[in-house]
Write a protein that holds these residues in place. Structure first.
Motif, PDB file in Angstrom:
ATOM      1  N   LYS A  22       0.834  -1.206   0.000  1.00  0.00           N
ATOM      2  CA  LYS A  22       0.000   0.000   0.000  1.00  0.00           C
ATOM      3  C   LYS A  22       0.871   1.259   0.000  1.00  0.00           C
ATOM      4  O   LYS A  22       0.619   2.192  -0.771  1.00  0.00           O
ATOM      5  CB  LYS A  22      -0.909  -0.002   1.230  1.00  0.00           C
ATOM      6  N   ASP A  23       1.888   1.286   0.863  1.00  0.00           N
ATOM      7  CA  ASP A  23       2.778   2.454   0.930  1.00  0.00           C
ATOM      8  C   ASP A  23       3.499   2.687  -0.399  1.00  0.00           C
ATOM      9  O   ASP A  23       3.625   3.820  -0.855  1.00  0.00           O
ATOM     10  CB  ASP A  23       3.806   2.285   2.057  1.00  0.00           C
ATOM     11  N   ALA A  24       3.952   1.600  -1.003  1.00  0.00           N
ATOM     12  CA  ALA A  24       4.662   1.731  -2.278  1.00  0.00           C
ATOM     13  C   ALA A  24       3.734   2.230  -3.378  1.00  0.00           C
ATOM     14  O   ALA A  24       4.095   3.121  -4.150  1.00  0.00           O
ATOM     15  CB  ALA A  24       5.281   0.394  -2.660  1.00  0.00           C
ATOM     16  N   LEU A  25       2.541   1.668  -3.453  1.00  0.00           N
ATOM     17  CA  LEU A  25       1.599   2.102  -4.481  1.00  0.00           C
ATOM     18  C   LEU A  25       1.155   3.544  -4.263  1.00  0.00           C
ATOM     19  O   LEU A  25       0.877   4.265  -5.228  1.00  0.00           O
ATOM     20  CB  LEU A  25       0.391   1.163  -4.533  1.00  0.00           C
ATOM     21  N   ALA A  26       1.128   3.984  -3.021  1.00  0.00           N
ATOM     22  CA  ALA A  26       0.762   5.373  -2.727  1.00  0.00           C
ATOM     23  C   ALA A  26       1.815   6.347  -3.256  1.00  0.00           C
ATOM     24  O   ALA A  26       1.516   7.518  -3.484  1.00  0.00           O
ATOM     25  CB  ALA A  26       0.562   5.559  -1.233  1.00  0.00           C
ATOM     26  N   SER A  27       3.039   5.857  -3.445  1.00  0.00           N
ATOM     27  CA  SER A  27       4.106   6.726  -3.952  1.00  0.00           C
ATOM     28  C   SER A  27       4.017   6.927  -5.469  1.00  0.00           C
ATOM     29  O   SER A  27       4.703   7.785  -6.019  1.00  0.00           O
ATOM     30  CB  SER A  27       5.480   6.149  -3.597  1.00  0.00           C
ATOM     31  N   LEU A  28       3.189   6.140  -6.130  1.00  0.00           N
ATOM     32  CA  LEU A  28       3.021   6.300  -7.577  1.00  0.00           C
ATOM     33  C   LEU A  28       2.168   7.530  -7.871  1.00  0.00           C
ATOM     34  O   LEU A  28       1.312   7.906  -7.067  1.00  0.00           O
ATOM     35  CB  LEU A  28       2.356   5.060  -8.171  1.00  0.00           C
ATOM     36  N   PRO A  29       2.390   8.143  -9.018  1.00  0.00           N
ATOM     37  CA  PRO A  29       1.591   9.335  -9.363  1.00  0.00           C
ATOM     38  C   PRO A  29       0.114   8.994  -9.501  1.00  0.00           C
ATOM     39  O   PRO A  29      -0.239   7.942 -10.022  1.00  0.00           O
ATOM     40  CB  PRO A  29       2.189   9.789 -10.699  1.00  0.00           C
ATOM     41  N   GLN A  30      -0.725   9.880  -9.001  1.00  0.00           N
ATOM     42  CA  GLN A  30      -2.175   9.688  -9.078  1.00  0.00           C
ATOM     43  C   GLN A  30      -2.796  10.437 -10.257  1.00  0.00           C
ATOM     44  O   GLN A  30      -3.903  10.132 -10.671  1.00  0.00           O
ATOM     45  CB  GLN A  30      -2.829  10.158  -7.765  1.00  0.00           C
ATOM     46  N   ASP A  31      -2.046  11.411 -10.790  1.00  0.00           N
ATOM     47  CA  ASP A  31      -2.593  12.258 -11.841  1.00  0.00           C
ATOM     48  C   ASP A  31      -2.260  11.790 -13.257  1.00  0.00           C
ATOM     49  O   ASP A  31      -2.646  12.420 -14.235  1.00  0.00           O
ATOM     50  CB  ASP A  31      -2.097  13.697 -11.651  1.00  0.00           C
ATOM     51  N   ARG A  32      -1.530  10.660 -13.352  1.00  0.00           N
ATOM     52  CA  ARG A  32      -1.171  10.124 -14.660  1.00  0.00           C
ATOM     53  C   ARG A  32      -0.880   8.627 -14.525  1.00  0.00           C
ATOM     54  O   ARG A  32      -0.736   8.116 -13.421  1.00  0.00           O
ATOM     55  CB  ARG A  32       0.052  10.833 -15.234  1.00  0.00           C
ATOM     56  N   VAL A  33      -0.785   7.977 -15.647  1.00  0.00           N
ATOM     57  CA  VAL A  33      -0.426   6.555 -15.656  1.00  0.00           C
ATOM     58  C   VAL A  33       1.053   6.453 -15.266  1.00  0.00           C
ATOM     59  O   VAL A  33       1.884   7.202 -15.802  1.00  0.00           O
ATOM     60  CB  VAL A  33      -0.661   5.946 -17.060  1.00  0.00           C
ATOM     61  N   PRO A  34       1.381   5.568 -14.323  1.00  0.00           N
ATOM     62  CA  PRO A  34       2.797   5.428 -13.937  1.00  0.00           C
ATOM     63  C   PRO A  34       3.659   5.023 -15.132  1.00  0.00           C
ATOM     64  O   PRO A  34       3.258   4.188 -15.949  1.00  0.00           O
ATOM     65  CB  PRO A  34       2.769   4.316 -12.889  1.00  0.00           C
ATOM     66  N   SER A  35       4.822   5.632 -15.214  1.00  0.00           N
ATOM     67  CA  SER A  35       5.750   5.343 -16.312  1.00  0.00           C
ATOM     68  C   SER A  35       6.625   4.140 -15.946  1.00  0.00           C
ATOM     69  O   SER A  35       6.617   3.663 -14.808  1.00  0.00           O
ATOM     70  CB  SER A  35       6.639   6.563 -16.557  1.00  0.00           C
ATOM     71  N   VAL A  36       7.384   3.698 -16.924  1.00  0.00           N
ATOM     72  CA  VAL A  36       8.341   2.611 -16.681  1.00  0.00           C
ATOM     73  C   VAL A  36       9.303   3.030 -15.566  1.00  0.00           C
ATOM     74  O   VAL A  36       9.652   2.231 -14.695  1.00  0.00           O
ATOM     75  CB  VAL A  36       9.108   2.270 -17.984  1.00  0.00           C
ATOM     76  N   ARG A  37       9.709   4.292 -15.596  1.00  0.00           N
ATOM     77  CA  ARG A  37      10.614   4.808 -14.562  1.00  0.00           C
ATOM     78  C   ARG A  37       9.973   4.723 -13.170  1.00  0.00           C
ATOM     79  O   ARG A  37      10.625   4.363 -12.194  1.00  0.00           O
ATOM     80  CB  ARG A  37      10.987   6.250 -14.893  1.00  0.00           C
ATOM     81  N   ASP A  38       8.690   5.055 -13.065  1.00  0.00           N
ATOM     82  CA  ASP A  38       7.973   4.953 -11.787  1.00  0.00           C
ATOM     83  C   ASP A  38       7.960   3.510 -11.288  1.00  0.00           C
ATOM     84  O   ASP A  38       8.216   3.241 -10.108  1.00  0.00           O
ATOM     85  CB  ASP A  38       6.526   5.441 -11.930  1.00  0.00           C
ATOM     86  N   TRP A  39       7.654   2.566 -12.185  1.00  0.00           N
ATOM     87  CA  TRP A  39       7.601   1.153 -11.788  1.00  0.00           C
ATOM     88  C   TRP A  39       8.986   0.645 -11.397  1.00  0.00           C
ATOM     89  O   TRP A  39       9.121  -0.133 -10.452  1.00  0.00           O
ATOM     90  CB  TRP A  39       7.016   0.300 -12.919  1.00  0.00           C
TER      91      TRP A  39
END
Length: 97
Positions: A22-39
């Motif tokens: 949950k904590d890790a997924l919360a760090s992903l951007p909410q305003d756009r689709v996560p990029s390869v860099r985000d993953w």
């Protein structure tokens, strides 16, 4: 959304807790689709947690193998049940000549 569900399932299989996921997924951007860099950033953060878990499991496995033959079932002396046992530590810390 399906990608996040797949990531949750994979992370659980790797031994991560739902709170960690949950904590890790919360760090992903909410305003756009996560990029390869985000993953990649997310998986890199999990890598160290998984490495620690692998290390701890290896220690447990090695201690478990030696304990099976012991048969003591002692809650005070067993390194698996009582990992900070002073008596055990003092026995193994003495120099053997």
């Amino acid at each position: 959304m399906l990608r996040r569900i797949a990531i949750i399932r994979i992370a659980q299989k790797a031994g991560l807790t739902l709170a960690e996921i949950k904590d890790a997924l919360a760090s992903l951007p909410q305003d756009r689709v996560p990029s390869v860099r985000d993953w990649r950033r997310l998986s890199s953060a999990w890598r160290s947690a998984i490495e620690i878990q692998l290390h701890n499991l290896t220690i447990l496995r090695d201690q478990f193998e030696s304990c099976i033959g012991c048969g003591c079932l002692s809650l005070t002396d067993c390194p698996l049940r009582n990992p900070n046992d002073v008596k055990r530590t003092s026995l193994f810390s003495k120099d053997v000549v």
